[in-house]
Design a protein around this motif. Structure first.
Motif, mmCIF file in Angstrom:
data_model
loop_
_atom_site.group_PDB
_atom_site.id
_atom_site.type_symbol
_atom_site.label_atom_id
_atom_site.label_comp_id
_atom_site.label_asym_id
_atom_site.label_seq_id
_atom_site.Cartn_x
_atom_site.Cartn_y
_atom_site.Cartn_z
ATOM 1 N N VAL A 131 0.831 -1.203 0.000
ATOM 2 C CA VAL A 131 0.000 0.000 0.000
ATOM 3 C C VAL A 131 0.867 1.255 0.000
ATOM 4 C CG1 VAL A 131 -1.690 1.330 1.339
ATOM 5 C CG2 VAL A 131 -1.957 -1.143 1.090
ATOM 6 N N VAL A 132 2.021 1.195 0.675
ATOM 7 C CA VAL A 132 2.894 2.364 0.754
ATOM 8 C C VAL A 132 4.032 2.287 -0.259
ATOM 9 C CG1 VAL A 132 2.315 2.726 3.163
ATOM 10 C CG2 VAL A 132 4.357 1.407 2.603
ATOM 11 N N GLY A 133 4.007 1.281 -1.144
ATOM 12 C CA GLY A 133 5.001 1.179 -2.202
ATOM 13 C C GLY A 133 6.226 0.383 -1.850
ATOM 14 N N ILE A 134 6.153 -0.432 -0.803
ATOM 15 C CA ILE A 134 7.278 -1.277 -0.403
ATOM 16 C C ILE A 134 7.236 -2.584 -1.189
ATOM 17 C CG2 ILE A 134 8.156 -2.666 1.519
ATOM 18 C CD1 ILE A 134 7.416 -0.318 3.357
ATOM 19 N N LEU A 135 8.395 -3.038 -1.664
ATOM 20 C CA LEU A 135 8.464 -4.240 -2.489
ATOM 21 C C LEU A 135 8.831 -5.487 -1.697
ATOM 22 C CD1 LEU A 135 10.136 -2.647 -5.626
ATOM 23 C CD2 LEU A 135 7.768 -3.384 -5.378
ATOM 24 N N LYS A 136 9.375 -5.340 -0.497
ATOM 25 C CA LYS A 136 9.557 -6.487 0.383
ATOM 26 C C LYS A 136 8.260 -6.654 1.158
ATOM 27 C CE LYS A 136 12.399 -8.724 3.851
ATOM 28 N NZ LYS A 136 13.584 -8.674 4.742
ATOM 29 N N SER A 137 7.448 -7.597 0.726
ATOM 30 C CA SER A 137 6.057 -7.666 1.168
ATOM 31 C C SER A 137 5.915 -8.366 2.512
ATOM 32 C CB SER A 137 5.218 -8.408 0.123
ATOM 33 O OG SER A 137 3.894 -8.559 0.565
ATOM 34 N N PHE A 138 5.270 -7.661 3.450
ATOM 35 C CA PHE A 138 4.923 -8.236 4.739
ATOM 36 C C PHE A 138 3.717 -7.470 5.265
ATOM 37 C CE2 PHE A 138 5.878 -8.883 9.435
ATOM 38 C CZ PHE A 138 5.465 -10.197 9.439
ATOM 39 N N GLU A 139 2.541 -8.026 5.044
ATOM 40 C CA GLU A 139 1.297 -7.359 5.410
ATOM 41 C C GLU A 139 0.836 -7.827 6.788
ATOM 42 O OE1 GLU A 139 0.108 -5.002 3.674
ATOM 43 O OE2 GLU A 139 0.748 -5.307 1.599
ATOM 44 N N ILE A 140 0.523 -6.869 7.645
ATOM 45 C CA ILE A 140 0.011 -7.172 8.971
ATOM 46 C C ILE A 140 -1.287 -6.414 9.177
ATOM 47 C CG2 ILE A 140 2.314 -7.596 9.897
ATOM 48 C CD1 ILE A 140 2.201 -4.861 11.221
ATOM 49 N N SER A 141 -2.016 -6.785 10.209
ATOM 50 C CA SER A 141 -3.315 -6.159 10.449
ATOM 51 C C SER A 141 -3.560 -6.038 11.945
ATOM 52 C CB SER A 141 -4.423 -6.997 9.806
ATOM 53 O OG SER A 141 -5.698 -6.456 10.083
ATOM 54 N N PRO A 142 -4.205 -4.935 12.392
ATOM 55 C CA PRO A 142 -4.572 -4.838 13.809
ATOM 56 C C PRO A 142 -5.507 -5.974 14.200
ATOM 57 C CG PRO A 142 -4.844 -2.718 12.702
ATOM 58 C CD PRO A 142 -4.602 -3.738 11.632
ATOM 59 N N ALA A 143 -5.270 -6.524 15.361
ATOM 60 C CA ALA A 143 -6.100 -7.605 15.888
ATOM 61 C C ALA A 143 -6.337 -7.337 17.360
ATOM 62 C CB ALA A 143 -5.418 -8.955 15.671
ATOM 63 N N ALA A 144 -7.124 -8.178 17.987
ATOM 64 C CA ALA A 144 -7.424 -7.994 19.402
ATOM 65 C C ALA A 144 -6.128 -7.997 20.207
ATOM 66 C CB ALA A 144 -8.344 -9.115 19.882
ATOM 67 N N GLY A 145 -5.825 -6.864 20.797
ATOM 68 C CA GLY A 145 -4.657 -6.768 21.655
ATOM 69 C C GLY A 145 -3.327 -6.718 20.942
ATOM 70 N N GLY A 146 -3.307 -6.428 19.634
ATOM 71 C CA GLY A 146 -2.029 -6.348 18.940
ATOM 72 C C GLY A 146 -2.172 -6.402 17.441
ATOM 73 N N PHE A 147 -1.218 -7.054 16.777
ATOM 74 C CA PHE A 147 -1.214 -7.170 15.323
ATOM 75 C C PHE A 147 -0.995 -8.633 14.947
ATOM 76 C CE2 PHE A 147 -0.454 -2.759 15.975
ATOM 77 C CZ PHE A 147 -0.931 -2.111 14.847
ATOM 78 N N THR A 148 -1.454 -8.981 13.753
ATOM 79 C CA THR A 148 -1.287 -10.354 13.274
ATOM 80 C C THR A 148 -0.753 -10.345 11.850
ATOM 81 O OG1 THR A 148 -2.432 -12.468 12.932
ATOM 82 C CG2 THR A 148 -3.651 -10.488 12.365
ATOM 83 N N LYS A 149 0.020 -11.380 11.492
ATOM 84 C CA LYS A 149 0.516 -11.537 10.125
ATOM 85 C C LYS A 149 -0.635 -11.905 9.202
ATOM 86 C CE LYS A 149 3.521 -14.719 11.399
ATOM 87 N NZ LYS A 149 3.599 -14.675 12.866
ATOM 88 N N VAL A 150 -0.650 -11.334 8.005
ATOM 89 C CA VAL A 150 -1.690 -11.636 7.023
ATOM 90 C C VAL A 150 -1.098 -12.387 5.827
ATOM 91 C CG1 VAL A 150 -3.465 -10.683 5.503
ATOM 92 C CG2 VAL A 150 -3.054 -9.634 7.732
ATOM 93 N N LEU A 151 -0.105 -11.803 5.197
ATOM 94 C CA LEU A 151 0.525 -12.415 4.029
ATOM 95 C C LEU A 151 1.826 -11.700 3.758
ATOM 96 C CD1 LEU A 151 0.091 -10.343 1.368
ATOM 97 C CD2 LEU A 151 -2.229 -11.163 1.603
ATOM 98 N N GLY A 152 2.546 -12.186 2.758
ATOM 99 C CA GLY A 152 3.797 -11.524 2.399
ATOM 100 C C GLY A 152 4.589 -12.352 1.408
ATOM 101 N N ASP A 153 5.880 -12.006 1.274
ATOM 102 C CA ASP A 153 6.767 -12.793 0.424
ATOM 103 C C ASP A 153 6.658 -14.266 0.806
ATOM 104 O OD1 ASP A 153 7.771 -10.582 -0.894
ATOM 105 O OD2 ASP A 153 9.601 -10.460 0.282
ATOM 106 N N THR A 154 6.685 -15.122 -0.195
ATOM 107 C CA THR A 154 6.671 -16.563 0.058
ATOM 108 C C THR A 154 7.962 -17.167 -0.494
ATOM 109 O OG1 THR A 154 5.361 -16.873 -1.976
ATOM 110 C CG2 THR A 154 4.165 -16.724 0.115
ATOM 111 N N TRP A 155 7.934 -17.589 -1.760
ATOM 112 C CA TRP A 155 9.157 -18.112 -2.381
ATOM 113 C C TRP A 155 9.804 -16.998 -3.183
ATOM 114 C CZ3 TRP A 155 10.405 -20.443 -7.530
ATOM 115 C CH2 TRP A 155 11.603 -21.157 -7.488
ATOM 116 N N VAL A 156 11.067 -16.703 -2.887
ATOM 117 C CA VAL A 156 11.832 -15.701 -3.620
ATOM 118 C C VAL A 156 13.020 -16.405 -4.250
ATOM 119 C CG1 VAL A 156 13.030 -13.487 -3.522
ATOM 120 C CG2 VAL A 156 11.178 -13.970 -1.898
#
Length: 693
Positions: A625-650
């Motif tokens: 969303v902010v133009g970063i190419l090393k992908s690591f998407e996180i999301s607010p969750a109850a009491g913190g943040f959680t991993k959603v998706l990101g780079d897999t096989w490079v």
């Protein structure tokens, strides 16, 4: 000293330290195969099959060697069971459409999806369409998987009840994978929009021998998907006479979906191909109007059994358009899905196999035209120095309207919107060896594969977004860097892939800080963002605050209304269109961050970790969303943040003629999930350090 143990079905496990001979037996070099520090196994296929040799490296990446394609796919089934049996069986259970009966209410949504789209019947259509040799390979895969599970009755855990697996499970999984990808619905026209749906995609780059500092072509393969379920990858190398291929397959598939041989390689990114059309039916009971006539839906009632709960009744409904579902807003709509349900691309799985036998980019594209995929881009390179990019799929032939009509509900009563033909794959956009010397894709329109852009007028209408509809900053960052280079080195190309600088911050942050500096309640936020390094390193303090501000502006980023000035299509925008609104959003982002119990200057590494226990390390990377190419998407969750998706096989592949192709790779989350799987080193730290194995 070698220790041998006897197992049923004549399996022999040999625990050994190293296998230097295996590395010398191949013409393709790879740093991952410099030393086989893991286990070596051999197995003989039943019914007169050949001996299969399986060698695991220190990362639990197997090399499977056989005398023919059936030995190899038998070995693939065997290693997938040993490494990920429970995960794979869970995937097959979902594809069968009766997972809730076995595993409870958490699976009702999957079963409902299968029922409503008629995927069981569609699986039969796909299964009947497979060629005998394709089915023979799939059968060998199933035999290997079942043999491993018979040998070790702990494999699969509480998912073993669906054993044995059959070719129908694999084809059902293929159909479900394509159906899931095709129905990703950011607008919620028919299906619930998944969070970060626009980020489920990937990056890919190829540089020609003419533009590369090595004088040879280079390829970076970089899918980034969810780290679990049907989107999780398994890495492997398979070898038999006439085929030597290293790549990654979605869990449960019998051969690789992307990767490289000594001669050629390719990666995929999700493309915006408009395969799904959504129709507003304006139902009255089970009746609707089409072409001036009242029509009745075809309705079949299904009873979904649910373990530990009452059964659920689901209606399979169909109009002349296709399956009927209830959209998130409560409206009943029909969906028509090219490549999966209508004019299905039933040869897609076989196509992936044939692609792995190609010897050039040109041959890759010809194979795809004969055995097309329903979607994805293909970014490719070969040992002859050539590169290319291809828009895969067979989208509908739309006699009316334009691409934007795929992003709205069409009037179901008007027959002019009901397409009945698809474009042949050979008519899809492509480029081979462009003058620029590079191709790239970050899920945007195919017109931006290279520079100058491909002219959309040269290709069928309404198959892709226009050049001014690039709604993501990743391709802007990628193309801007590529256009600025004279010669591209392997190190600099990998550096582009691991870019963690937030392009959006360079565009808007100065103006945001100036506008917010007068707000008393935002002085702490202004200080944090002023001190932030504008990156998403694990210790970049302030990234989380800017990231949340960006997520709250995601629609305005996509349609470019956030920016004061947007230059030519695909170029870097400038400034804030409405600084006051941006300040209000900053206030909201601050509240979200503090509500998640994180410090205002939190970095990504403070709120999310990679790995578990003593091996856990801070998270690293950031959002597209902010133009970063090393992908690591996180999301607010109850009491913190959680991993959603990101780079897999490079994977960075450096092609050279004469079988001297070399590659380095990383599978971020590792290759195994099964208790008792072959031992492996964690790959999180490799990726977090912006390195490959």
């Amino acid at each position: 000293m070698t220790d041998e143990k006897a197992f049923t079905r004549r399996f022999v496990l040999r625990a050994a330290a190293g296998a230097a001979g295996a590395a010398a037996a191949t013409s393709m070099t790879n740093s991952a195969f410099a030393s086989f520090a893991g286990e070596q196994w051999s197995a003989r296929r039943p019914a007169g099959g050949g001996r299969v040799k399986i060698e695991w490296d220190e990362w639990a990446v197997p090399t499977i060697v056989g005398r023919n394609e059936f030995d190899v796919t038998y070995g693939v089934g065997y290693v997938q069971a040993r490494a990920n049996a429970r995960e794979v069986l869970d995937i097959y259970g979902r594809a069968r459409g009766a997972a809730a009966a076995r595993w409870g209410s958490a699976y009702v949504a999957d079963d409902r999806f299968t029922v409503q789209l008629g995927l069981k019947a569609q699986t039969d259509v796909w299964l009947r369409a497979q060629k005998p040799q394709t089915l023979a390979r799939i059968k060998a895969f199933c035999e290997g998987f079942n043999a491993a599970c018979a040998e070790n009755t702990a494999l699969g855990g509480d998912r073993r009840e669906i054993l044995p697996v059959t070719p129908r499970d694999i084809i059902g999984h293929v159909v479900r994978v394509f159906a899931r990808f095709t129905t990703i619905d950011g607008e919620g026209l028919a299906f619930p929009p998944e969070q970060f749906a626009g980020s489920v995609g990937s990056n890919g780059w190829a540089v020609s021998g003419r533009r590369s500092s090595t004088g040879h072509a280079m390829l970076v393969i970089n899918p980034h998907l969810v780290w679990r379920g049907y989107q999780r990858f398994f890495e492997m190398r398979t070898r038999h006479p006439g085929r030597d291929f290293h790549g990654a397959a979605l869990l449960g598939l019998p051969w690789q979906n992307m990767g490289y041989s000594p001669a050629v390689g390719w990666g995929h990114t999700v493309n915006p191909i408009p395969n799904m059309s959504v129709y507003d039916l304006k139902l009255s009971g089970n009746r609707y109007v089409h072409n001036g006539r009242q029509r009745e839906l075809q309705v079949t009632e299904h009873r979904i059994e649910v373990r530990g709960a009452e059964p659920v009744t689901v209606l399979e409904r169909r109009s002349v358009h296709g399956p009927v579902v209830t959209a998130p807003d409560g409206v009943d709509v029909a969906v028509r899905i090219a490549g999966v349900l209508h004019h299905p691309a039933t040869s897609a799985l076989e196509g992936w196999w044939r692609l792995s036998t190609a010897t050039s980019v040109q041959e890759l594209f010809k194979i795809h035209d004969r055995t097309p995929l329903p979607l994805f881009n293909m970014i490719a390179a070969d040992a002859r120095g050539s590169i290319g990019a291809l828009y895969c799929g067979t989208p509908p032939v739309r006699e009316h309207g334009d691409f934007d009509d795929s992003r709205r509900r069409l009037p179901g009563d008007d027959p002019k919107w009901l397409w009945d033909r698809v474009h042949p794959a050979s008519k899809m956009p492509r480029v081979i060896n462009p003058e620029s010397g590079w191709v790239q894709n970050c899920n945007e329109t195919p017109w931006f594969y290279t520079h100058p852009p491909l002219p959309a007028r040269d290709w069928p209408a309404a198959i892709a977004p226009s050049a001014d509809q690039v709604d993501d900053l990743r391709p802007v960052a990628s193309r801007t860097w590529l256009k600025a280079q004279r010669t591209i080195t392997p190190e600099s190309l990998l550096g582009l892939k691991f870019t963690k600088r937030a392009l959006l911050a360079d565009v808007v942050l100065d103006e945001l800080l100036a506008a917010a500096s007068a707000e008393a309640d935002l002085q702490d936020a202004v200080r944090v963002l002023a001190d932030w390094d504008r990156h998403a390193h694990h210790d970049s303090k302030g990234y989380l605050l800017f990231y949340l501000w960006s997520i709250l502006n995601v629609t305005a980023i996509g349609d470019r209304t956030l920016f004061r000035h947007v230059a030519e299509p695909g170029a870097v925008p400038a400034g804030l269109a409405d600084p006051a609104a941006a300040v209000r959003t900053l206030r909201a982002a601050k509240a979200v961050l503090l509500g998640a119990r994180a410090p205002l200057d939190a970095s990504v590494g403070q709120v999310v970790s990679l790995g578990e226990g003593r091996d856990a390390i801070p998270g690293d990377g950031g959002s597209g969303v902010v133009g970063i190419l090393k992908s690591f998407e996180i999301s607010p969750a109850a009491g913190g943040f959680t991993k959603v998706l990101g780079d897999t096989w490079v994977s960075l592949v450096q092609f050279r003629p004469g079988g001297r192709t070399s590659a380095q790779s990383v599978l971020v989350y590792g290759n195994t999930t099964e208790p008792g799987a072959p031992a492996s080193k964690s790959q999180y730290a490799v990726w977090a350090a912006d390195r490959l194995r």
